[in-house]
Structure formats: structure tokens, C-alpha cells
Design a protein around this motif. Structure first.
Motif, PDB file in Angstrom:
ATOM      1  N   THR A   6     -25.922 -30.252 -78.037  1.00  0.00           N
ATOM      2  CA  THR A   6     -26.280 -28.915 -77.544  1.00  0.00           C
ATOM      3  C   THR A   6     -25.390 -27.826 -78.149  1.00  0.00           C
ATOM      4  OG1 THR A   6     -24.763 -28.903 -75.650  1.00  0.00           O
ATOM      5  CG2 THR A   6     -26.901 -29.956 -75.317  1.00  0.00           C
ATOM      6  N   MET A   7     -24.425 -28.215 -78.976  1.00  0.00           N
ATOM      7  CA  MET A   7     -23.497 -27.216 -79.533  1.00  0.00           C
ATOM      8  C   MET A   7     -23.843 -26.859 -80.966  1.00  0.00           C
ATOM      9  SD  MET A   7     -20.037 -29.020 -78.256  1.00  0.00           S
ATOM     10  CE  MET A   7     -19.975 -29.621 -76.570  1.00  0.00           C
ATOM     11  N   ASN A   8     -23.286 -25.735 -81.423  1.00  0.00           N
ATOM     12  CA  ASN A   8     -23.492 -25.419 -82.832  1.00  0.00           C
ATOM     13  C   ASN A   8     -22.675 -26.382 -83.689  1.00  0.00           C
ATOM     14  OD1 ASN A   8     -20.858 -24.331 -83.748  1.00  0.00           O
ATOM     15  ND2 ASN A   8     -21.269 -22.731 -82.242  1.00  0.00           N
ATOM     16  N   HIS A   9     -23.016 -26.506 -84.938  1.00  0.00           N
ATOM     17  CA  HIS A   9     -22.453 -27.550 -85.792  1.00  0.00           C
ATOM     18  C   HIS A   9     -20.932 -27.519 -85.887  1.00  0.00           C
ATOM     19  CE1 HIS A   9     -22.378 -30.622 -88.800  1.00  0.00           C
ATOM     20  NE2 HIS A   9     -21.686 -29.852 -89.609  1.00  0.00           N
ATOM     21  N   GLY A  10     -20.378 -26.324 -86.090  1.00  0.00           N
ATOM     22  CA  GLY A  10     -18.920 -26.209 -86.243  1.00  0.00           C
ATOM     23  C   GLY A  10     -18.166 -26.709 -85.019  1.00  0.00           C
ATOM     24  N   THR A  11     -18.635 -26.297 -83.855  1.00  0.00           N
ATOM     25  CA  THR A  11     -17.980 -26.697 -82.604  1.00  0.00           C
ATOM     26  C   THR A  11     -18.107 -28.193 -82.358  1.00  0.00           C
ATOM     27  OG1 THR A  11     -18.500 -24.534 -81.668  1.00  0.00           O
ATOM     28  CG2 THR A  11     -17.862 -26.261 -80.124  1.00  0.00           C
ATOM     29  N   SER A  12     -19.320 -28.704 -82.548  1.00  0.00           N
ATOM     30  CA  SER A  12     -19.538 -30.113 -82.235  1.00  0.00           C
ATOM     31  C   SER A  12     -18.721 -31.005 -83.179  1.00  0.00           C
ATOM     32  CB  SER A  12     -21.021 -30.473 -82.308  1.00  0.00           C
ATOM     33  OG  SER A  12     -21.464 -30.493 -83.636  1.00  0.00           O
ATOM     34  N   ASN A  15     -22.013 -21.976 -75.797  1.00  0.00           N
ATOM     35  CA  ASN A  15     -22.847 -21.183 -74.896  1.00  0.00           C
ATOM     36  C   ASN A  15     -22.468 -21.510 -73.454  1.00  0.00           C
ATOM     37  OD1 ASN A  15     -24.658 -23.174 -73.585  1.00  0.00           O
ATOM     38  ND2 ASN A  15     -25.398 -23.527 -75.668  1.00  0.00           N
ATOM     39  N   HIS A  16     -22.823 -20.648 -72.538  1.00  0.00           N
ATOM     40  CA  HIS A  16     -22.338 -20.732 -71.163  1.00  0.00           C
ATOM     41  C   HIS A  16     -22.662 -22.061 -70.478  1.00  0.00           C
ATOM     42  CE1 HIS A  16     -20.820 -19.391 -67.377  1.00  0.00           C
ATOM     43  NE2 HIS A  16     -21.971 -19.661 -66.781  1.00  0.00           N
ATOM     44  N   GLY A  17     -23.908 -22.495 -70.608  1.00  0.00           N
ATOM     45  CA  GLY A  17     -24.332 -23.735 -69.935  1.00  0.00           C
ATOM     46  C   GLY A  17     -23.506 -24.933 -70.382  1.00  0.00           C
ATOM     47  N   THR A  18     -23.307 -25.046 -71.696  1.00  0.00           N
ATOM     48  CA  THR A  18     -22.550 -26.174 -72.245  1.00  0.00           C
ATOM     49  C   THR A  18     -21.088 -26.120 -71.840  1.00  0.00           C
ATOM     50  OG1 THR A  18     -24.012 -26.209 -74.168  1.00  0.00           O
ATOM     51  CG2 THR A  18     -21.933 -27.394 -74.365  1.00  0.00           C
ATOM     52  N   SER A  19     -20.490 -24.931 -71.960  1.00  0.00           N
ATOM     53  CA  SER A  19     -19.065 -24.827 -71.670  1.00  0.00           C
ATOM     54  C   SER A  19     -18.785 -25.115 -70.191  1.00  0.00           C
ATOM     55  CB  SER A  19     -18.515 -23.458 -72.061  1.00  0.00           C
ATOM     56  OG  SER A  19     -18.962 -22.469 -71.170  1.00  0.00           O
ATOM     57  N   GLU A  20     -19.740 -24.750 -69.324  1.00  0.00           N
ATOM     58  CA  GLU A  20     -19.574 -25.019 -67.893  1.00  0.00           C
ATOM     59  C   GLU A  20     -19.571 -26.519 -67.620  1.00  0.00           C
ATOM     60  OE1 GLU A  20     -22.535 -23.263 -65.190  1.00  0.00           O
ATOM     61  OE2 GLU A  20     -20.920 -21.905 -64.603  1.00  0.00           O
ATOM     62  N   LYS A  21     -20.530 -27.220 -68.205  1.00  0.00           N
ATOM     63  CA  LYS A  21     -20.595 -28.684 -68.035  1.00  0.00           C
ATOM     64  C   LYS A  21     -19.340 -29.348 -68.598  1.00  0.00           C
ATOM     65  CE  LYS A  21     -25.596 -28.983 -68.473  1.00  0.00           C
ATOM     66  NZ  LYS A  21     -26.548 -29.032 -69.579  1.00  0.00           N
ATOM     67  N   MET A  22     -18.934 -28.850 -69.777  1.00  0.00           N
ATOM     68  CA  MET A  22     -17.774 -29.460 -70.425  1.00  0.00           C
ATOM     69  C   MET A  22     -16.511 -29.225 -69.610  1.00  0.00           C
ATOM     70  SD  MET A  22     -16.678 -29.282 -74.405  1.00  0.00           S
ATOM     71  CE  MET A  22     -14.915 -29.345 -74.730  1.00  0.00           C
ATOM     72  N   GLN A  23     -16.379 -28.045 -69.044  1.00  0.00           N
ATOM     73  CA  GLN A  23     -15.202 -27.739 -68.217  1.00  0.00           C
ATOM     74  C   GLN A  23     -15.117 -28.684 -67.020  1.00  0.00           C
ATOM     75  OE1 GLN A  23     -12.522 -25.059 -68.537  1.00  0.00           O
ATOM     76  NE2 GLN A  23     -11.924 -26.911 -67.462  1.00  0.00           N
ATOM     77  N   ILE A  24     -16.262 -28.944 -66.403  1.00  0.00           N
ATOM     78  CA  ILE A  24     -16.292 -29.863 -65.247  1.00  0.00           C
ATOM     79  C   ILE A  24     -15.830 -31.261 -65.673  1.00  0.00           C
ATOM     80  CG2 ILE A  24     -17.850 -31.068 -63.651  1.00  0.00           C
ATOM     81  CD1 ILE A  24     -19.489 -28.377 -63.598  1.00  0.00           C
ATOM     82  N   LEU A  25     -16.331 -31.732 -66.814  1.00  0.00           N
ATOM     83  CA  LEU A  25     -15.969 -33.062 -67.301  1.00  0.00           C
ATOM     84  C   LEU A  25     -14.487 -33.142 -67.691  1.00  0.00           C
ATOM     85  CD1 LEU A  25     -19.155 -33.793 -69.433  1.00  0.00           C
ATOM     86  CD2 LEU A  25     -18.420 -35.078 -67.419  1.00  0.00           C
ATOM     87  N   LEU A  26     -13.990 -32.082 -68.319  1.00  0.00           N
ATOM     88  CA  LEU A  26     -12.580 -32.091 -68.731  1.00  0.00           C
ATOM     89  C   LEU A  26     -11.647 -32.055 -67.519  1.00  0.00           C
ATOM     90  CD1 LEU A  26     -12.630 -29.740 -71.862  1.00  0.00           C
ATOM     91  CD2 LEU A  26     -12.369 -32.224 -71.848  1.00  0.00           C
ATOM     92  N   THR A  27     -12.041 -31.288 -66.518  1.00  0.00           N
ATOM     93  CA  THR A  27     -11.243 -31.235 -65.285  1.00  0.00           C
ATOM     94  C   THR A  27     -11.223 -32.609 -64.610  1.00  0.00           C
ATOM     95  OG1 THR A  27     -11.833 -28.915 -64.992  1.00  0.00           O
ATOM     96  CG2 THR A  27     -10.973 -30.062 -63.057  1.00  0.00           C
ATOM     97  N   ALA A  28     -12.382 -33.255 -64.593  1.00  0.00           N
ATOM     98  CA  ALA A  28     -12.458 -34.596 -63.998  1.00  0.00           C
ATOM     99  C   ALA A  28     -11.567 -35.576 -64.769  1.00  0.00           C
ATOM    100  CB  ALA A  28     -13.903 -35.086 -64.006  1.00  0.00           C
ATOM    101  N   LEU A  29     -11.559 -35.430 -66.084  1.00  0.00           N
ATOM    102  CA  LEU A  29     -10.751 -36.311 -66.931  1.00  0.00           C
ATOM    103  C   LEU A  29      -9.264 -36.115 -66.635  1.00  0.00           C
ATOM    104  CD1 LEU A  29     -11.301 -38.364 -69.213  1.00  0.00           C
ATOM    105  CD2 LEU A  29     -11.137 -36.504 -70.853  1.00  0.00           C
ATOM    106  N   LYS A  30      -8.865 -34.866 -66.441  1.00  0.00           N
ATOM    107  CA  LYS A  30      -7.451 -34.595 -66.130  1.00  0.00           C
ATOM    108  C   LYS A  30      -7.079 -35.116 -64.741  1.00  0.00           C
ATOM    109  CE  LYS A  30      -7.361 -30.143 -67.335  1.00  0.00           C
ATOM    110  NZ  LYS A  30      -6.836 -28.803 -67.640  1.00  0.00           N
TER     111      LYS A  30
END
Lengths: 111, 111
Positions: A91-97, B93-108
Motif C-alpha cells: 500500500t506504500m509508494n515504492h521508495g518508502t516500501s 498516506n494517512h491510512g497506512t501510517s495509522e495502521k503501521m503506528q499501531i503495529l509498531l506500538t504493539a511491537l514495542k
């Protein structure tokens, strides 16, 4: 008969530094090099029963360490979490992913 | 005099399950509850020296476990890696970063 399981191999990986040298040698020969108890006994000039008892005691120690420290179960849980993160990559752009993939791979290899 | 360091507190967190009950009690009173050696000695009817020796031996055991298992140093390294991942969040993008933040917090929090 002892069962040669993946679980014991993982526990050995996590806790081998807490074992004695003799325990490590028997475990390596039996689990990693896949020698039989009889072959190890012959190699070290001891009874098959002595090797069996040592390996069984070591397995019990490994399970005891896992009960106390949970390194294997925590590792499994972390791997699941990292896999969930990887599912977000498309779901991310190429550079980020690309950057994120490198970091996630490093995180997995770090274990 | 023993130095009450953050490092000992971390090592205690990681390895406390490998200590005896008496070791845990003295460490908790000294490091977590911040009692003095004299206060602990009085509480348990033993000499100040006995408490000191016990705590010092326990600290040596914690360092020995860290030499063998490196749980604290691996934890620090993983935290750095997760922070690097967090630095990528603003590029998503907002949707992705929100999901990723939740997962990273859980990992920590999983540590």
C-alpha cells in the motif's frame, strides 16, 4: 525414545549459552548432527543410558528456561507482528516500501 | 557502595525469573522501593553486610546472564530499529501510517 523436534532445536538456539559444555556437545551431536544415542555413547565411551539421561535432563532445563524467560514464544509473537507490518508494504509508494522492507528484514535477522 | 543504576533495573526486568525469591525481595526493596541496605537489614533481622553481599552477588549474576543471553542489548538494538521504522511514517498516506503506528506500538509494548 526422545523425539527430535523443531521446538527443541529452537529452545537450544535460545538457551545454549546457559548449558554446560558437555550438554552442548551431546545436544549438538544428537539434534544438529543427527547421531543416534548409541553412536554418541560409543564416541564418548559412556553407556547409551548415560547419554539418554543427559539429553533428557537438558531438554527439561531448556523447557524450564522457556517457562521463565519465554524467549521462543516472544520470538514467535514478534515474527507474527513483523509479518503484519510486511503486509502493509504493497500500500506504500515504492521508495518508502523499499526502505521499510530493508528495516523489517534487519529486524528479523537481528533475533 | 552499590550504585543504583538504570542498567541494573533493566537487567533485573529481563532476568528476575532466574533469581531466587530472596534475591528478588532484596533487589526489589533496594532498587525499586529505594530502601537503604541498613533498612533492609533491619527489616529482615540480618546484618547490613549480608544484604550488601547478596545484592552484589545478584548484580554479578544479572551481568553474567546478560553476557550469555544479551537480552538487554538486543532489546536496545530492536528499539533503535523500530524508531527508524517510525521515522518513515510521515512519508506514508494517512491510512497506512495509522495502521503501521499501531503495529509498531504493539511491537514495542510486546517486549
Amino acid at each position: 525414545m526422545l523425539e527430535k523436534t523443531t521446538r527443541v532445536n529452537f529452545l537450544y538456539d535460545f538457551y545454549q549459552t546457559l548449558l554446560t559444555e558437555k550438554q552442548r556437545i551431546y545436544m549438538q551431536l544428537y539434534y544438529l548432527d543427527d547421531l543416534s544415542l548409541g553412536e554418541i555413547a560409543e564416541e564418548y565411551g559412556v553407556s547409551r543410558q548415560a547419554v539418554y539421561d543427559n539429553v533428557r535432563r537438558t531438554e527439561a532445563m531448556l523447557e524450564d528456561y522457556e517457562d521463565k524467560l519465554n524467549l521462543f514464544s516472544k520470538f514467535q509473537k514478534r515474527m507474527e507482528m513483523i509479518e503484519e507490518l510486511e503486509q502493509l508494504l504493497p500500500t506504500m509508494n515504492h521508495g518508502t516500501s523499499e526502505k521499510m522492507q530493508i528495516l523489517l528484514t534487519a529486524l528479523k535477522d537481528h533475533e
